[in-house]
Design a protein around this motif. Structure first.
Motif, PDB file in Angstrom:
ATOM      1  N   ARG A   1      -5.645   6.383 -11.235  1.00 41.12           N
ATOM      2  CA  ARG A   1      -6.704   5.397 -10.993  1.00 41.12           C
ATOM      3  C   ARG A   1      -6.108   4.019 -10.667  1.00 41.12           C
ATOM      4  O   ARG A   1      -6.586   3.331  -9.764  1.00 41.12           O
ATOM      5  N   ASP A   2      -5.063   3.650 -11.376  1.00 45.44           N
ATOM      6  CA  ASP A   2      -4.412   2.362 -11.108  1.00 45.44           C
ATOM      7  C   ASP A   2      -3.887   2.313  -9.672  1.00 45.44           C
ATOM      8  O   ASP A   2      -4.023   1.292  -8.986  1.00 45.44           O
ATOM      9  N   TYR A   3      -3.281   3.413  -9.231  1.00 48.71           N
ATOM     10  CA  TYR A   3      -2.751   3.440  -7.868  1.00 48.71           C
ATOM     11  C   TYR A   3      -3.879   3.297  -6.846  1.00 48.71           C
ATOM     12  O   TYR A   3      -3.760   2.534  -5.882  1.00 48.71           O
ATOM     13  N   MET A   4      -4.968   4.037  -7.061  1.00 46.50           N
ATOM     14  CA  MET A   4      -6.083   3.982  -6.112  1.00 46.50           C
ATOM     15  C   MET A   4      -6.692   2.586  -6.034  1.00 46.50           C
ATOM     16  O   MET A   4      -7.065   2.106  -4.964  1.00 46.50           O
ATOM     17  N   GLU A   5      -6.777   1.921  -7.179  1.00 47.91           N
ATOM     18  CA  GLU A   5      -7.355   0.579  -7.201  1.00 47.91           C
ATOM     19  C   GLU A   5      -6.491  -0.430  -6.447  1.00 47.91           C
ATOM     20  O   GLU A   5      -6.989  -1.431  -5.942  1.00 47.91           O
ATOM     21  N   ASN A   6      -5.192  -0.141  -6.366  1.00 45.07           N
ATOM     22  CA  ASN A   6      -4.269  -1.074  -5.720  1.00 45.07           C
ATOM     23  C   ASN A   6      -3.755  -0.582  -4.374  1.00 45.07           C
ATOM     24  O   ASN A   6      -2.956  -1.272  -3.729  1.00 45.07           O
ATOM     25  N   SER A   7      -4.207   0.588  -3.939  1.00 46.51           N
ATOM     26  CA  SER A   7      -3.651   1.188  -2.724  1.00 46.51           C
ATOM     27  C   SER A   7      -3.968   0.381  -1.464  1.00 46.51           C
ATOM     28  O   SER A   7      -3.262   0.491  -0.469  1.00 46.51           O
ATOM     29  N   GLY A   8      -5.010  -0.456  -1.520  1.00 46.48           N
ATOM     30  CA  GLY A   8      -5.378  -1.235  -0.350  1.00 46.48           C
ATOM     31  C   GLY A   8      -4.304  -2.207   0.104  1.00 46.48           C
ATOM     32  O   GLY A   8      -4.275  -2.618   1.264  1.00 46.48           O
ATOM     33  N   GLN A   9      -3.388  -2.544  -0.797  1.00 49.26           N
ATOM     34  CA  GLN A   9      -2.337  -3.501  -0.435  1.00 49.26           C
ATOM     35  C   GLN A   9      -1.183  -2.838   0.313  1.00 49.26           C
ATOM     36  O   GLN A   9      -0.312  -3.525   0.838  1.00 49.26           O
ATOM     37  N   TYR A  10      -1.184  -1.494   0.364  1.00 48.27           N
ATOM     38  CA  TYR A  10      -0.107  -0.794   1.054  1.00 48.27           C
ATOM     39  C   TYR A  10      -0.512  -0.474   2.488  1.00 48.27           C
ATOM     40  O   TYR A  10      -1.668  -0.177   2.775  1.00 48.27           O
ATOM     41  N   GLU A  11       0.473  -0.510   3.382  1.00 47.01           N
ATOM     42  CA  GLU A  11       0.224  -0.244   4.791  1.00 47.01           C
ATOM     43  C   GLU A  11      -0.346   1.155   4.995  1.00 47.01           C
ATOM     44  O   GLU A  11      -1.159   1.386   5.883  1.00 47.01           O
ATOM     45  N   SER A  12       0.059   2.100   4.145  1.00 50.41           N
ATOM     46  CA  SER A  12      -0.407   3.485   4.276  1.00 50.41           C
ATOM     47  C   SER A  12      -1.909   3.627   4.072  1.00 50.41           C
ATOM     48  O   SER A  12      -2.500   4.648   4.441  1.00 50.41           O
ATOM     49  N   ALA A  13      -2.538   2.596   3.469  1.00 49.21           N
ATOM     50  CA  ALA A  13      -3.984   2.650   3.262  1.00 49.21           C
ATOM     51  C   ALA A  13      -4.731   2.724   4.582  1.00 49.21           C
ATOM     52  O   ALA A  13      -5.874   3.185   4.636  1.00 49.21           O
ATOM     53  N   LYS A  14      -4.078   2.288   5.677  1.00 44.20           N
ATOM     54  CA  LYS A  14      -4.722   2.296   6.991  1.00 44.20           C
ATOM     55  C   LYS A  14      -4.442   3.579   7.771  1.00 44.20           C
ATOM     56  O   LYS A  14      -5.057   3.820   8.809  1.00 44.20           O
ATOM     57  N   THR A  15      -3.493   4.375   7.292  1.00 45.21           N
ATOM     58  CA  THR A  15      -3.096   5.586   8.017  1.00 45.21           C
ATOM     59  C   THR A  15      -4.187   6.649   7.951  1.00 45.21           C
ATOM     60  O   THR A  15      -4.699   6.958   6.877  1.00 45.21           O
ATOM     61  N   GLU A  16      -4.547   7.182   9.112  1.00 43.50           N
ATOM     62  CA  GLU A  16      -5.516   8.283   9.182  1.00 43.50           C
ATOM     63  C   GLU A  16      -4.748   9.589   9.379  1.00 43.50           C
ATOM     64  O   GLU A  16      -3.811   9.661  10.175  1.00 43.50           O
TER      65      GLU A  16
END
Length: 201
Positions: A91-106
């Motif tokens: 859950r902690d990772y998901m809450e902070n995943s937006g700061q990683y570039e991979s969050a935009k990868t489809e």
């Protein structure tokens, strides 16, 4: 002397009763595990099918879908393991995943091979399930740091960095040994801790 013998005899009887109780408990646990083994393996397979669906979801929906995955398949436990991630870690990772570039990868493709599922008891009320898991992911941008939602949550990117780039820069693959620690709650087997270790070395 008789009093001493009586005390000794009482101690021996008590020890024998406790031993018999432990033996009966262990036998009951083993019988319950054997009766539930297929159900446990199917629960692990069902989870991995959902992991695939979550990772193929649009990038802006992945965290929300992964959160729903946690609520359905995970339970909160104390982490007594050296390695592995708990529900709270995920859950902690998901809450902070937006700061990683991979969050935009489809992801446009996600082909996995699930093999050699093995289950074993891991203490009272807990089972360990090992799964050899190979996956090939097709992406809309080059991204060797992508972490599989529901399986990985390394905020430092160590796990994601072992994605193996193929000749096609938009295709990455992973060979993982997954170790699920599962607990029975309300008649369902849920994940308390999960370790995703690369076997690519």
């Amino acid at each position: 002397m008789k009093k001493v013998l009586r005390r000794v005899n009482r101690g021996l009887i008590l020890a024998a009763v406790l031993l018999i109780g432990v033996i009966i408990y262990i036998a009951a646990e083993q019988a319950h595990f054997k009766a539930s083994e297929d159900e446990i393996k199917e629960a692990a397979k069902a989870y991995l099918n959902e992991v695939k669906a979550v990772n193929l979801a649009p990038a802006d929906e992945r965290s929300q879908k992964a959160e729903a995955l946690l609520e359905r398949y995970w339970c909160s436990v104390d982490n007594n393991y050296i390695y592995g991630s708990t529900m709270e870690d995920m859950r902690d990772y998901m809450e902070n995943s937006g700061q990683y570039e991979s969050a935009k990868t489809e992801l446009t493709g996600y082909n996995e091979v699930i093999r050699n599922i093995m289950a074993a008891q891991n203490g009272p009320g807990c089972v360990r399930v090992n799964v050899e898991y190979d996956v090939s992911m097709t992406m809309d941008q080059e991204d060797s740091q992508y972490q599989i939602y529901g399986l990985e949550c390394d905020t430092y990117g160590y796990i994601g960095s072992i994605n193996m780039q193929t000749e096609d820069p938009l295709v990455c693959s992973q060979n993982l040994m997954l170790t699920f620690y599962m607990y029975e709650q309300d008649g369902q087997w849920k994940i308390g801790c999960l370790d995703a270790e690369s076997t690519a070395y």
